[in-house]
Design an enzyme around this catalytic site. Sequence first.
Site, PDB file in Angstrom:
ATOM      1  N   TYR A 171      51.924  92.422 105.352  1.00 50.38           N
ATOM      2  CA  TYR A 171      52.306  93.662 106.052  1.00 50.38           C
ATOM      3  C   TYR A 171      52.362  93.379 107.544  1.00 50.38           C
ATOM      4  CZ  TYR A 171      52.048  98.381 108.026  1.00 50.38           C
ATOM      5  OH  TYR A 171      52.307  99.524 108.743  1.00 50.38           O
ATOM      6  N   GLU A 259      58.402  98.677 110.845  1.00 46.66           N
ATOM      7  CA  GLU A 259      57.407  98.446 109.802  1.00 46.66           C
ATOM      8  C   GLU A 259      58.034  97.620 108.690  1.00 46.66           C
ATOM      9  OE1 GLU A 259      54.104 101.053 107.421  1.00 46.66           O
ATOM     10  OE2 GLU A 259      56.174 101.777 107.355  1.00 46.66           O
TER      11      GLU A 259
END
Length: 448
Positions: A171, A259
């Site tokens: 991530y 993101e």
Amino acid sequence: MWGIQRLPCYTRRIASTVGEAKFHTLRPLNLVQSGRAVFSDQKVPLRSQKRFLNLHEYQSKSLMSKFGVRVQKGMVAESPEEAKVVADQLIEDDAKELILKAQIHAGGRGKGHFDTGFKGGVKILHNSKEVEENAREMLGHNLITKQTGPEGQKCMKVLVHEGVTFSRELYLAILMDREHNGPVIVSSPQGGMDIEEVAEKDPTAIHTQPVDIEIGITREQSKAVAQGLGFEEEYLEDACEQIESLYKLFVSCDATQVEVNPLVVTNDGLVYCVDAKITFDENAQFRQSDIFDMRDESMEDPRDVAASKFNLNYIGLDGNIGCMVNGAGLAMATMDIIQHFGGSPANFLDVGGSANEKQVEEAFKILTADPNVKAILVNIFGGIMKCDTIASGIINAAKNVKLEVPLIVRLEGTNVEEARKMIESSDVNILTASDLNDAARKAVNSIS
């Protein structure tokens, strides 16, 4: 083809809705406290409303490719036949797997279903015929996911790209953080899942790296991020370059958030951005026209689109009393009072502190376009905007839109007596109210 290319009060509800959809809010808030990441479930108050541009996945990946970020080869298609052509091209380029993704502005596509009963907005396929057949099931149909609501969003485009075999999911996000007054890189070796879940179960798995926006990201910082993600020495160089390229995109494009989830690592150590969400502050539109030209209004509520064109702040709800107010706090108080008297607000519509007659008229058009609206309550506090000015706008707007539902108006503030006289002497059927309680009660009774 791109390069590797029901709540106890409406105040809480509207704050939540706006915080998720319209505001400068990012999921990772209060990022660093006592040396570790802490995620907040608080919503951003209504004071700082901003609209953000959302891009489709294919648009985001195309943009990332331009900045040297590694993404899978692929191309968007608008028909099953086009999807087959793209798939054939990818197979010629030695693609072993083909990924077909419905393009809508919502997450959870893989677990979603279409209004036809066809399941899944993301498919892993092996030949161009399968791509064509599955694209036919997606295109022109509404995809319902946990983020779309029961009506879903219509899929008008599909993305076809190559599959990649990976060994790890990570991530990585770059966002603006208030506490650091600038960009922060948030990373975790536990990708491919909700980052909030990771933060709750294992806060130590979330790493943060503030970046001085004046200096920019340094190799030392990108290396620290890469090492935190578990990259070994032989793969650090490539990982650092990809992190730096993402930061360059973030700054150059006036993004508010980039993101990537997941960021994957292939068996040979290469980093790929498999899925990404990028948002942009509309204040940057004047210098990011190419990006803002990508806006797909078909993915948005038509009322939101109309409101944005006239600088009105609108959010649709599921009630039957339309609300028009000036000021976000007043709007939420109005909705709570309506509910207190047994009614249900149909919307949040803030015309701001300096609305003119044209904006008021457009606000009425937006409210009356909702078939669920059976009455309209106007609650205005005249400060900068004088009450007689708003009264004139209300009267003319009610005439121009041929208003057919009860209209209740409560005005208070500068020139309020003049405004009340104007309304009383007009030939428009308007119910006036002495205060907010009186206004809400009359609005509820008008449709009882």
